[in-house]
Design an enzyme around this catalytic site. Sequence first.
Site, PDB file in Angstrom:
ATOM      1  N   GLU A 160      -3.742   7.338  -4.895  1.00  0.00           N
ATOM      2  CA  GLU A 160      -3.988   6.523  -6.081  1.00  0.00           C
ATOM      3  C   GLU A 160      -5.264   6.979  -6.755  1.00  0.00           C
ATOM      4  O   GLU A 160      -6.300   7.003  -6.076  1.00  0.00           O
ATOM      5  CB  GLU A 160      -4.135   5.053  -5.676  1.00  0.00           C
ATOM      6  CG  GLU A 160      -2.989   4.194  -6.144  1.00  0.00           C
ATOM      7  CD  GLU A 160      -3.073   2.789  -5.605  1.00  0.00           C
ATOM      8  OE1 GLU A 160      -4.043   2.096  -5.953  1.00  0.00           O
ATOM      9  OE2 GLU A 160      -2.187   2.400  -4.839  1.00  0.00           O
TER      10      GLU A 160
ATOM     11  N   HIS B 107      -1.748  -0.410  -9.939  1.00  0.00           N
ATOM     12  CA  HIS B 107      -2.381  -1.345  -8.989  1.00  0.00           C
ATOM     13  C   HIS B 107      -2.925  -2.586  -9.720  1.00  0.00           C
ATOM     14  O   HIS B 107      -4.124  -2.852  -9.699  1.00  0.00           O
ATOM     15  CB  HIS B 107      -3.509  -0.630  -8.224  1.00  0.00           C
ATOM     16  CG  HIS B 107      -3.800  -1.243  -6.884  1.00  0.00           C
ATOM     17  ND1 HIS B 107      -4.060  -0.503  -5.761  1.00  0.00           N
ATOM     18  CD2 HIS B 107      -3.868  -2.545  -6.490  1.00  0.00           C
ATOM     19  CE1 HIS B 107      -4.281  -1.311  -4.740  1.00  0.00           C
ATOM     20  NE2 HIS B 107      -4.164  -2.561  -5.153  1.00  0.00           N
TER      21      HIS B 107
ATOM     22  N   ARG C 221       0.855  -1.190   0.000  1.00  0.00           N
ATOM     23  CA  ARG C 221       0.000   0.000   0.000  1.00  0.00           C
ATOM     24  C   ARG C 221       0.887   1.235   0.000  1.00  0.00           C
ATOM     25  O   ARG C 221       1.920   1.273   0.675  1.00  0.00           O
ATOM     26  CB  ARG C 221      -0.903   0.030   1.250  1.00  0.00           C
ATOM     27  CG  ARG C 221      -2.088  -0.924   1.199  1.00  0.00           C
ATOM     28  CD  ARG C 221      -3.145  -0.477   0.180  1.00  0.00           C
ATOM     29  NE  ARG C 221      -4.295  -1.381   0.110  1.00  0.00           N
ATOM     30  CZ  ARG C 221      -4.427  -2.373  -0.759  1.00  0.00           C
ATOM     31  NH1 ARG C 221      -3.467  -2.623  -1.629  1.00  0.00           N
ATOM     32  NH2 ARG C 221      -5.516  -3.114  -0.774  1.00  0.00           N
TER      33      ARG C 221
END
Length: 322
Positions: A261, A280, A233
């Site tokens: 993000e 991602h 993360r």
Amino acid sequence: MSTPAHDRLFTPASLARLRGVADVDPDAVLHELSGDPLSTVEVLLTGWGCPPVDERVLAAAPRLRAIVHAAGSARALVTPACWQRGILVSTAAAANARPVAEFTLAAILLANKGAPAAARAYREQRRRIDPLAEYPAIGNRAKTVGLVGASRIGRRVIELLRPFELRVVVADPFLDDAEAARLGVERRELDELLVEADVVSLHAPSLPATRHLLDRRRLRLMRDGAVLVNTARGALVDHDALAAELRSGRISAVLDVTEPEPLPPESPLFSLPNVVLTPHIAGALGTEVVRLGDAAIEELSRYAAGVPFAHPLRAADLDRVA
Ligand SMILES: NC(=O)c1ccc[n+]([C@@H]2O[C@H](COP(=O)([O-])OP(=O)(O)OC[C@H]3O[C@@H](n4cnc5c(N)ncnc54)[C@H](O)[C@@H]3O)[C@@H](O)[C@H]2O)c1
């Protein structure tokens, strides 16, 4: 779950298996947790797009005993009220760990080989590259890989790295020496790992205690030429400090996750030459998604047979798991 999530998770064959283990109408996908069906359900099979199971939902679902989540983290949908009611929870995080570990393995092997830098140099210079002279330290031999977090993904990475001539060190405050020995790795404090590793790969969860785990001081501990791989993360890394360290050219990075993000268009991470940036994609996507549906059906069949979940999420673990 959303209808697209349902359609990606399940195949006709897996829906047939689902009907074999549960009294279910696989075509009746609930997008909202309300209405008549809730009054009779014993298990919620959830996926991407599922809203939180809060007190209102629980009041409407008096027979609910378990949530089987066909995706990685169930944190967003399992509320404190679920734990108070003793609802059993299972997730597909273990199935989701596989593609992340595979992505990480690929990143580690290519990083050790210096592939991103060599590819960039070749494209820019369009001349013969002499790797022996220009990249004397590359190679997947006699290197140290540092894993931060002996997580489901971290443990799969350890397994995948076994055939290679690479030393693996792990930093995880919940890992003891006996377990490290069983895994065949060496335990390190995080600072020691950062000083020692040629590649540092993050596998810890995003929690208040892990926010900016890699701050400016710790990023500076990384060796010259080291590579940071983050599939965990973005919140684990201070991105201002990371950008400064990357700008110096001292280290490079493979970042599948960032903070925020997506990154703002002006982020330096888009243009720094020593950054491989992916949006991602390490977790289950494309052809891999059906594994999450299969894992959920497997957990449902255990529940139906009165066997405990293989991959439970427990309230007591929430301060150390993803
Ligand atoms: N990129 C993706 O698509 C993707 C997909 C799935 C998971 N993830 C992320 O990958 C990470 C690992 O997921 P997982 O399911 O393997 O985790 P997990 O829940 O199985 O394990 C978490 C581990 O982190 C350890 N840990 C806790 N605090 C730590 C600390 N301060 N330092 C080091 N270790 C610590 C715990 O002991 C535990 O072993 C998470 O951040 C998760 O959100 C990313």
